[in-house]
Design an enzyme around this catalytic site. Sequence first.
Site, PDB file in Angstrom:
ATOM      1  N   GLY A  31       4.388 -13.802 -33.079  1.00  0.00           N
ATOM      2  CA  GLY A  31       4.657 -12.383 -32.866  1.00  0.00           C
ATOM      3  C   GLY A  31       3.395 -11.546 -32.875  1.00  0.00           C
ATOM      4  O   GLY A  31       2.289 -12.059 -32.706  1.00  0.00           O
ATOM      5  N   LEU A  33       2.644  -9.460 -30.546  1.00  0.00           N
ATOM      6  CA  LEU A  33       2.183  -9.833 -29.210  1.00  0.00           C
ATOM      7  C   LEU A  33       1.162  -8.846 -28.661  1.00  0.00           C
ATOM      8  O   LEU A  33       1.301  -7.635 -28.812  1.00  0.00           O
ATOM      9  CB  LEU A  33       3.376  -9.925 -28.249  1.00  0.00           C
ATOM     10  CG  LEU A  33       4.489 -10.889 -28.683  1.00  0.00           C
ATOM     11  CD1 LEU A  33       5.579 -10.961 -27.609  1.00  0.00           C
ATOM     12  CD2 LEU A  33       3.949 -12.283 -28.972  1.00  0.00           C
ATOM     13  N   GLY A  36      -3.186 -10.963 -24.712  1.00  0.00           N
ATOM     14  CA  GLY A  36      -3.459 -12.399 -24.660  1.00  0.00           C
ATOM     15  C   GLY A  36      -2.152 -13.188 -24.551  1.00  0.00           C
ATOM     16  O   GLY A  36      -2.030 -14.111 -23.737  1.00  0.00           O
ATOM     17  N   HIS A  37      -1.160 -12.816 -25.355  1.00  0.00           N
ATOM     18  CA  HIS A  37       0.137 -13.499 -25.268  1.00  0.00           C
ATOM     19  C   HIS A  37       0.779 -13.269 -23.899  1.00  0.00           C
ATOM     20  O   HIS A  37       1.408 -14.168 -23.333  1.00  0.00           O
ATOM     21  CB  HIS A  37       1.087 -12.958 -26.345  1.00  0.00           C
ATOM     22  CG  HIS A  37       0.728 -13.333 -27.741  1.00  0.00           C
ATOM     23  ND1 HIS A  37       0.318 -12.410 -28.673  1.00  0.00           N
ATOM     24  CD2 HIS A  37       0.712 -14.530 -28.377  1.00  0.00           C
ATOM     25  CE1 HIS A  37       0.078 -13.017 -29.835  1.00  0.00           C
ATOM     26  NE2 HIS A  37       0.295 -14.301 -29.676  1.00  0.00           N
ATOM     27  N   GLN A  61       2.291 -23.012 -42.369  1.00  0.00           N
ATOM     28  CA  GLN A  61       0.912 -23.144 -41.895  1.00  0.00           C
ATOM     29  C   GLN A  61      -0.059 -22.169 -42.560  1.00  0.00           C
ATOM     30  O   GLN A  61      -1.227 -22.148 -42.207  1.00  0.00           O
ATOM     31  CB  GLN A  61       0.844 -23.028 -40.377  1.00  0.00           C
ATOM     32  CG  GLN A  61       1.113 -21.643 -39.823  1.00  0.00           C
ATOM     33  CD  GLN A  61       1.187 -21.652 -38.306  1.00  0.00           C
ATOM     34  OE1 GLN A  61       2.184 -22.060 -37.732  1.00  0.00           O
ATOM     35  NE2 GLN A  61       0.117 -21.216 -37.643  1.00  0.00           N
ATOM     36  N   LYS A 149      -8.031 -19.869 -27.835  1.00  0.00           N
ATOM     37  CA  LYS A 149      -8.737 -19.288 -28.988  1.00  0.00           C
ATOM     38  C   LYS A 149      -8.607 -20.222 -30.188  1.00  0.00           C
ATOM     39  O   LYS A 149      -9.564 -20.433 -30.925  1.00  0.00           O
ATOM     40  CB  LYS A 149      -8.200 -17.902 -29.349  1.00  0.00           C
ATOM     41  CG  LYS A 149      -9.024 -17.270 -30.463  1.00  0.00           C
ATOM     42  CD  LYS A 149      -8.587 -15.881 -30.785  1.00  0.00           C
ATOM     43  CE  LYS A 149      -7.295 -15.844 -31.537  1.00  0.00           C
ATOM     44  NZ  LYS A 149      -7.373 -16.474 -32.890  1.00  0.00           N
ATOM     45  N   ASP A 150      -7.404 -20.785 -30.353  1.00  0.00           N
ATOM     46  CA  ASP A 150      -7.205 -21.793 -31.398  1.00  0.00           C
ATOM     47  C   ASP A 150      -7.471 -23.155 -30.758  1.00  0.00           C
ATOM     48  O   ASP A 150      -6.550 -23.946 -30.525  1.00  0.00           O
ATOM     49  CB  ASP A 150      -5.784 -21.684 -31.946  1.00  0.00           C
ATOM     50  CG  ASP A 150      -5.549 -20.336 -32.606  1.00  0.00           C
ATOM     51  OD1 ASP A 150      -6.165 -20.063 -33.633  1.00  0.00           O
ATOM     52  OD2 ASP A 150      -4.774 -19.526 -32.047  1.00  0.00           O
ATOM     53  N   ARG A 187      -4.498 -10.818 -35.557  1.00  0.00           N
ATOM     54  CA  ARG A 187      -5.158 -10.359 -36.788  1.00  0.00           C
ATOM     55  C   ARG A 187      -6.075  -9.161 -36.539  1.00  0.00           C
ATOM     56  O   ARG A 187      -6.465  -8.483 -37.496  1.00  0.00           O
ATOM     57  CB  ARG A 187      -5.955 -11.499 -37.420  1.00  0.00           C
ATOM     58  CG  ARG A 187      -5.069 -12.572 -38.024  1.00  0.00           C
ATOM     59  CD  ARG A 187      -5.862 -13.583 -38.830  1.00  0.00           C
ATOM     60  NE  ARG A 187      -4.988 -14.477 -39.577  1.00  0.00           N
ATOM     61  CZ  ARG A 187      -4.418 -15.568 -39.081  1.00  0.00           C
ATOM     62  NH1 ARG A 187      -4.652 -15.913 -37.843  1.00  0.00           N
ATOM     63  NH2 ARG A 187      -3.621 -16.315 -39.821  1.00  0.00           N
TER      64      ARG A 187
HETATM   65  O1  PAF Z   1      -0.908 -20.217 -32.531  1.00  0.00           O
HETATM   66  C1  PAF Z   1       0.088 -19.762 -33.127  1.00  0.00           C
HETATM   67  O2  PAF Z   1       0.491 -18.616 -32.963  1.00  0.00           O
HETATM   68  C2  PAF Z   1       0.843 -20.658 -34.102  1.00  0.00           C
HETATM   69  O3  PAF Z   1      -0.033 -21.535 -34.757  1.00  0.00           O
HETATM   70  C3  PAF Z   1       1.991 -21.445 -33.450  1.00  0.00           C
HETATM   71  C4  PAF Z   1       1.479 -22.415 -32.395  1.00  0.00           C
HETATM   72  C5  PAF Z   1       2.976 -20.465 -32.805  1.00  0.00           C
HETATM   73  C6  PAF Z   1       2.742 -22.250 -34.489  1.00  0.00           C
HETATM   74  O4  PAF Z   1       3.275 -21.433 -35.480  1.00  0.00           O
END
Ligand code: PAF
Length: 290
Positions: A31, A33, A36-37, A61, A149-150, A187
């Site tokens: 969420g 958003l 980028g999303h 996580q 990015k991740d 963030r």
């Molecule tokens: O990248 C993210 O937003 C989260 O790590 C994901 C892949 C939605 C898993 O919770």
Amino acid sequence: MHIFSTPAEMRAWSDARRATGRRIGFVPTMGALHTGHLALIADAADRTDDVVVSIFVNPLQFNEVGDFNGYPRPIDDDVAACEQAGVAAVFAPTAAAMYPTGFQTRVVPGPLGAVMEGPKRPGHFEGVLTVVVKLFGAVRPHVAVFGQKDYQQLRIITQMAADLEFGIDVVGHPIVRDPDGLAQSSRNVRLTDAERAAAVAVPRSLDAAIAAAGAGDAVADVIGAATSVIDAEDAALLEYVTVFDAITLIEFDDLADVPPMPGIARIATAVWFGDVRLIDNRDLFELSDA
Ligand code: PAF
């Protein structure tokens, strides 16, 4: 646009769509958003017939309670953004729906999870893989799109989908940046104005490192170039900067035998601004736009 809150409802809808020959694209999110999303959603829409977006702040996580509690949750805005973007269905489960009493399975990454973010955030990738498997089971997508990015997350999920034969095409979408170069992240909204201004040091540090690598500098000097940009910014605290193999994620301590070509080596960093931790990465030998 449909909104589903349990895995069973989500799966029933997806199964019905799949039965009619529709291809399902999936963008998993937590969420908050941003554009980028929206770029990930557009990418998924280009590749498939119906796009599903999940919105779930996954407790498994987060290794810091403060980060989990402080994570932005503007659910009404997120649903409106999905509707506007032409999303077919939003999957927004509760934690109880995802992890009912008795839930106990965990999905553990291999060596890709043991480097970079892994040791810094114990249990993080296990939590990511566990929720992604659960989301894949509910959404049953043909294609899933994740942001670069991740980067480590993307590599670990790609590896998992291949290792476990999910038959899901995992796609990495390029990082979307603000005009000053800061990578878009949920963030970022937690930065104060002063921290947001200072955060431009993160992309600039990568610029400096990439310039040093392009000039043929040694790894220590490439890292030194990035470090001095961050160190010059009072509001920034460097956690790490590392140069690594784009596939294995193993750190390079020497670039002498590394071909200076795109797709071979990457640089990544994590930097704190107050209690907000930002990450970023780039291809060390990317082609310039010029
Ligand atoms: O990248 C993210 O937003 C989260 O790590 C994901 C892949 C939605 C898993 O919770």
